[in-house]
Scaffold this motif. Sequence first.
Motif, PDB file in Angstrom:
ATOM      1  N   GLY A 101      38.076  47.964  41.983  1.00 54.43           N
ATOM      2  CA  GLY A 101      39.163  48.428  42.832  1.00 54.43           C
ATOM      3  C   GLY A 101      38.780  49.470  43.868  1.00 54.43           C
ATOM      4  O   GLY A 101      39.646  49.947  44.602  1.00 54.43           O
ATOM      5  N   GLU A 133      42.241  51.289  44.385  1.00 53.81           N
ATOM      6  CA  GLU A 133      43.502  50.586  44.612  1.00 53.81           C
ATOM      7  C   GLU A 133      44.138  50.183  43.290  1.00 53.81           C
ATOM      8  O   GLU A 133      43.453  49.790  42.345  1.00 53.81           O
ATOM      9  CB  GLU A 133      43.257  49.341  45.467  1.00 53.81           C
ATOM     10  N   ARG A 134      45.449  50.279  43.255  1.00 52.66           N
ATOM     11  CA  ARG A 134      46.212  49.891  42.078  1.00 52.66           C
ATOM     12  C   ARG A 134      47.117  48.707  42.414  1.00 52.66           C
ATOM     13  O   ARG A 134      47.472  48.484  43.567  1.00 52.66           O
ATOM     14  CB  ARG A 134      47.048  51.059  41.552  1.00 52.66           C
ATOM     15  N   ILE A 135      47.467  47.965  41.384  1.00 51.90           N
ATOM     16  CA  ILE A 135      48.282  46.766  41.561  1.00 51.90           C
ATOM     17  C   ILE A 135      49.749  47.183  41.608  1.00 51.90           C
ATOM     18  O   ILE A 135      50.300  47.685  40.623  1.00 51.90           O
ATOM     19  CB  ILE A 135      48.036  45.775  40.420  1.00 51.90           C
ATOM     20  N   ALA A 136      50.366  46.964  42.759  1.00 54.20           N
ATOM     21  CA  ALA A 136      51.761  47.374  42.929  1.00 54.20           C
ATOM     22  C   ALA A 136      52.732  46.360  42.331  1.00 54.20           C
ATOM     23  O   ALA A 136      53.780  46.728  41.784  1.00 54.20           O
ATOM     24  CB  ALA A 136      52.060  47.585  44.414  1.00 54.20           C
ATOM     25  N   TYR A 163      42.997  47.932  40.063  1.00 52.26           N
ATOM     26  CA  TYR A 163      42.478  46.587  40.291  1.00 52.26           C
ATOM     27  C   TYR A 163      41.185  46.417  39.496  1.00 52.26           C
ATOM     28  O   TYR A 163      40.288  47.259  39.564  1.00 52.26           O
ATOM     29  CB  TYR A 163      42.211  46.397  41.788  1.00 52.26           C
ATOM     30  N   GLU A 194      40.841  39.439  48.550  1.00 57.07           N
ATOM     31  CA  GLU A 194      40.842  40.904  48.620  1.00 57.07           C
ATOM     32  C   GLU A 194      41.570  41.426  49.851  1.00 57.07           C
ATOM     33  O   GLU A 194      42.373  42.360  49.765  1.00 57.07           O
ATOM     34  CB  GLU A 194      39.404  41.420  48.586  1.00 57.07           C
ATOM     35  N   PHE A 197      45.228  41.105  49.373  1.00 56.67           N
ATOM     36  CA  PHE A 197      45.723  42.055  48.377  1.00 56.67           C
ATOM     37  C   PHE A 197      45.856  43.455  48.970  1.00 56.67           C
ATOM     38  O   PHE A 197      46.806  44.183  48.675  1.00 56.67           O
ATOM     39  CB  PHE A 197      44.774  42.069  47.181  1.00 56.67           C
ATOM     40  N   LEU A 198      44.913  43.854  49.823  1.00 57.16           N
ATOM     41  CA  LEU A 198      44.901  45.223  50.352  1.00 57.16           C
ATOM     42  C   LEU A 198      46.034  45.493  51.328  1.00 57.16           C
ATOM     43  O   LEU A 198      46.304  46.651  51.656  1.00 57.16           O
ATOM     44  CB  LEU A 198      43.553  45.509  51.019  1.00 57.16           C
ATOM     45  N   ASP A 200      49.388  44.895  50.878  1.00 63.20           N
ATOM     46  CA  ASP A 200      50.518  45.503  50.166  1.00 63.20           C
ATOM     47  C   ASP A 200      50.253  45.690  48.673  1.00 63.20           C
ATOM     48  O   ASP A 200      51.164  46.010  47.919  1.00 63.20           O
ATOM     49  CB  ASP A 200      51.771  44.651  50.358  1.00 63.20           C
ATOM     50  N   ASN A 201      48.985  45.465  48.229  1.00 65.84           N
ATOM     51  CA  ASN A 201      48.608  45.589  46.820  1.00 65.84           C
ATOM     52  C   ASN A 201      49.434  44.685  45.908  1.00 65.84           C
ATOM     53  O   ASN A 201      49.686  45.006  44.750  1.00 65.84           O
ATOM     54  CB  ASN A 201      48.699  47.037  46.352  1.00 65.84           C
ATOM     55  N   ASN A 202      49.837  43.540  46.436  1.00 65.00           N
ATOM     56  CA  ASN A 202      50.578  42.551  45.656  1.00 65.00           C
ATOM     57  C   ASN A 202      49.597  41.477  45.193  1.00 65.00           C
ATOM     58  O   ASN A 202      48.972  40.804  46.010  1.00 65.00           O
ATOM     59  CB  ASN A 202      51.690  41.926  46.492  1.00 65.00           C
TER      60      ASN A 202
END
Length: 622
Positions: A101, A133-136, A163, A194, A197-198, A200-202
């Motif tokens: 992540g 980064e974290r998973i929103a 992540y 990737e 994902f970056l 909106d971290n969805n």
Amino acid sequence: MSKNCTESSRNATIHIKSSSLISFIMIILFLSLSCGPRRLIKNNEMDDTLTIGTISFDGAKTIKEGQLRKAMRIIGEGDEYSEYKIRIGLDNIIYYYRTKGFFQAKITSQKGKFYPEKNRIDLFFTIDEGKRERIASINFIGNERIPDKKLSKIIIFRKEEPYDYLKIFTSKYNITSLYAQRGYIYAVVTTSPEDSFLIDNNLVFRIEEGERVFVENVMISGNKSVRRKVIEREIVVKPGDIYSPEKIHASQQKIYATGLFDDVKFEIAGIKEQKTNVDIVFKVLEGKTKWYALGLAFQTPNRITTDIGWGNDNVFNNNQSININYTYTFNFEREVWGNLEVNYTEPYLFSFPIKFSLHLFNEREVTYKIENGSQSQYFANIYGINSRIGHSINMSTELISEIKMKKAIINVIGDYKPEKDILTNSILFAYSQDTRDNIFNPTRGLFLLTSVEFAGSIFKGDNHFIRYIQDISLYRRVTRRSVIASKLKCVYTQPQKGGTGESISVDERFELGGPSSLRGYAESSIGVVDISGKRSGIYLINGGEEFRFPLYKSLGGAAFFDWGGLWLNKEDITIKDIKVGIGFGLRYNTIIGPIRLDYGYRLTDRTEQYKGNVYFAIGNAF
């Protein structure tokens, strides 16, 4: 500059005063070769290979340095210096950070410290990890047959967690496996790239379910003497069933478990073409069903054992098995032990999935005991029959019921005329679970046996008791080849009809001590002295831990801790009587288990003369 380089420069300066310009240039070239940061003088006594000493990282706050060194993969401490491999190794580190992540991680500086006298260089790298980064949010797209709630339960991460590519990959595998279990073996699961994902971290799981697959035909090949019916009854997947990888693998294991085949494989016809109806072909390689066995072994402290056996695993061409085995053991004190066993097994009683077995046995023992300065002989002649019925719940779990009838003729007077014939009739109920990956030398899994036995009373006989046994062994892999094994066995015997421990005959008691139970003590040396001169009891607790590790090829080592206690009467049970032994040993691993040599040292009941016990045995202690 090192001391050697400084001295060389000083000598060179003296030489310049009396030499020409050419000599001066030659000396400068000499110094550049001998004192440069990458190479030492190459001669017969010194190696010009530059090696890497330590690799250190600064700024690594989340991931440990040891893990980063492993992540480099292509190069490490002690390897030959290579700028190319170092560059690839640093790229591997950045990739590893991204899988965790840290998408903005980078190497900000690289430094080295050179030691010319050792021709070694230490490397120092500074890392800027950046934001993790974290998973929103987590979403599923394309799943029509399995709801989001069900899929959410099998992924191994949750919202707001960092992540982690490995967790995401494992979750994709879990989703694919769930679809396969339901017959959708062509299902494809992908996740957000990737860069997507970056935004909106969805994290999005995109699922292409495909069509459900069915089994059209189940075929068998390779069997010559074994009847097709014997194989078919072990196959749990049938024509018309939904395709299930679990059922196919279970069928493969059940066919192999019959003991009739050296190899069992399967092929799926139509799966490459992604057909919705496929054929399953089980290919078997028949083995020898008749066997003979002859063995000779030495058992500490001074026993020699001979063994002879014969068996047939397909007596009536229906997987019934019969085997006869005789073991004769003796020592140099003219003591002997003989054991004759006959076993018959019917795997499908009256064509039902119930295993029936019959066990006939005869045990003879002649030993000597010394009491009050006089020696007497102990004779035992024990024979009986056990009838067992078992039903397998699954591949690892079985329910068992057993009827046991035994007659013991015991005499300590000096002739073979019995004092009394001791009858023991009982019924036993047991639950067994065995998930060990190898019964001879397990590296992971569990063995569990829980039983209750009722003797005497309505079954008549001379022994009257209720006995509870709990036996557990657990195996955990620490590294790829090292294992921690744990055991715990508890036995509680409740005499009936007002009896005591003394009312239970010696052939129905337990023994403790020796290579298979509590090392550091001699065999059968714990408990109360009985008429055979050994020690025994009816209340037992025995535990242990053993760390098994590799040494060289098939040679291994072990360190162990054993403990336990044995009592004849319940009122005598006290924690002060718990015995403890520790030790270490060597193992030579074979296909039928290890040949082991152990040294055990007891921590309780020590004397000045006590030096420990050495044990030689075949097979693990547990």
